[in-house]
Enzyme design. Structure first.
Site, PDB file in Angstrom:
ATOM      1  N   SER A  84     -14.131 -41.209  -5.877  1.00  0.00           N
ATOM      2  CA  SER A  84     -15.494 -40.730  -5.671  1.00  0.00           C
ATOM      3  C   SER A  84     -16.166 -41.562  -4.568  1.00  0.00           C
ATOM      4  O   SER A  84     -15.651 -41.622  -3.453  1.00  0.00           O
ATOM      5  CB  SER A  84     -16.264 -40.780  -6.995  1.00  0.00           C
ATOM      6  OG  SER A  84     -17.428 -40.002  -6.941  1.00  0.00           O
ATOM      7  N   ASP A 207     -13.341 -29.710 -10.048  1.00  0.00           N
ATOM      8  CA  ASP A 207     -14.330 -30.721  -9.662  1.00  0.00           C
ATOM      9  C   ASP A 207     -15.586 -30.057  -9.105  1.00  0.00           C
ATOM     10  O   ASP A 207     -15.522 -29.312  -8.126  1.00  0.00           O
ATOM     11  CB  ASP A 207     -13.718 -31.664  -8.620  1.00  0.00           C
ATOM     12  CG  ASP A 207     -14.549 -32.915  -8.386  1.00  0.00           C
ATOM     13  OD1 ASP A 207     -15.712 -32.960  -8.818  1.00  0.00           O
ATOM     14  OD2 ASP A 207     -14.025 -33.855  -7.759  1.00  0.00           O
ATOM     15  N   HIS A 235     -13.391 -34.234 -12.165  1.00  0.00           N
ATOM     16  CA  HIS A 235     -13.686 -35.353 -11.269  1.00  0.00           C
ATOM     17  C   HIS A 235     -12.969 -36.649 -11.650  1.00  0.00           C
ATOM     18  O   HIS A 235     -13.003 -37.611 -10.894  1.00  0.00           O
ATOM     19  CB  HIS A 235     -15.201 -35.582 -11.245  1.00  0.00           C
ATOM     20  CG  HIS A 235     -15.688 -36.390 -10.093  1.00  0.00           C
ATOM     21  ND1 HIS A 235     -15.485 -36.025  -8.772  1.00  0.00           N
ATOM     22  CD2 HIS A 235     -16.377 -37.558 -10.050  1.00  0.00           C
ATOM     23  CE1 HIS A 235     -16.038 -36.920  -7.976  1.00  0.00           C
ATOM     24  NE2 HIS A 235     -16.577 -37.867  -8.720  1.00  0.00           N
TER      25      HIS A 235
END
EC number: 3.1.1.85
Length: 265
Positions: A84, A207, A235
């Site tokens: 991320s 995601d 995610h």
């Protein structure tokens, strides 16, 4: 009071894998990896970014300053794995200190998280709404974030992950907001295109933060990089789809070994 970067190394392998966490959490997001097959293949390096976990006495830094700080700790010929927001940091380290980096793995990350002309991403209005509503209820914010992004994941594993993350010192609202500002303004699309270091991009098909269209665009913009999408993953694929995730990491390491890469001068 600890004003040093928290850095912990575990594992019996000889290849250094630097694990860079994302927004709002700490290095405990990787706790499941300690019991995984990666432990035998790599020397795993767990870092709490400035302002998070046991590095919470450090003030949040700019992307450049964070990259500079981490570069001091990173051994030569390392593979960076950024999840991320951590993908932005890993990319910045590779751009600024290529002589130390053997390869990059970007997990559910984007060089530009916010929607731009001809670029999918998080709509600015939604991002700013989240930013403005961020409050002191850190437990609830992080718990909901992990739950929403953990489709097809065992309930007990998610419960344990939350407990691990929330057992560490909390970041301040200031830290959370400054890091959101970094995510909001960062755009590395053009710079990463010039990077010569091998790169693997891992995505989750479900995601909601990193739309799957991004993979298709970057496959064209960055033809020298590799990419995979893990079906039915969201995610946090290293929790929900461990087998597929571990295999992709080990395969990338083996690929790098065939190249016989020594870091750039």
């Amino acid at each position: 009071m600890n004003k040093k970067l928290h850095w912990k190394s575990l594992g019996t392998g000889t290849t250094n894998l630097i694990l860079i966490h994302g927004w709002g959490v700490n290095s405990k997001i990787w706790s499941i990896l300690v019991q995984s097959q990666l432990y035998q293949h790599f020397k795993l390096h767990f870092v709490d970014l400035p302002g998070f976990g046991h590095s919470n006495q450090l003030l949040p830094m700019t992307l450049n300053d964070t990259a500079e700080l981490l570069s001091v700790y990173i051994p030569k010929n390392s593979i960076l794995l950024g999840w991320s927001m951590g993908g932005l940091i890993a990319s910045k380290i590779a751009l600024n200190y290529p002589q130390k980096i053997k390869g990059i793995i970007s997990v559910c990350s984007s060089p530009c998280f916010i929607v731009r002309p001809n670029w999918p991403g998080i709509p600015k209005k939604i991002f700013l709404k989240f930013y403005n509503k961020l409050n002191i209820n850190f437990d609830r914010t992080i718990s909901e974030f992990i739950t929403l992004q953990s489709h097809n994941t065992n309930y007990l594993e998610i419960k344990n992950l939350k407990q691990q993350i929330l057992s560490q010192p909390y970041p301040t609202i200031y830290t959370l907001k400054k890091n959101l500002e970094t995510i909001f303004k960062t755009d590395l699309r053009t710079k990463i295109k010039k990077l010569k270091i091998p790169m693997l991009r891992i995505y989750g098909s479900l995601d909601t933060f990193v739309p799957k269209k991004i993979r298709e665009i970057l496959d064209i913009l960055w033809p020298k990089t590799k990419s995979i999408t893990i079906a039915h993953a969201s995610h946090i694929p290293f929790v929900s789809h461990q087998k597929e995730f571990y295999e992709s990491i080990i395969n990338f390491k083996n690929y790098l070994n065939t190249l016989k890469i020594t870091c750039q001068k």
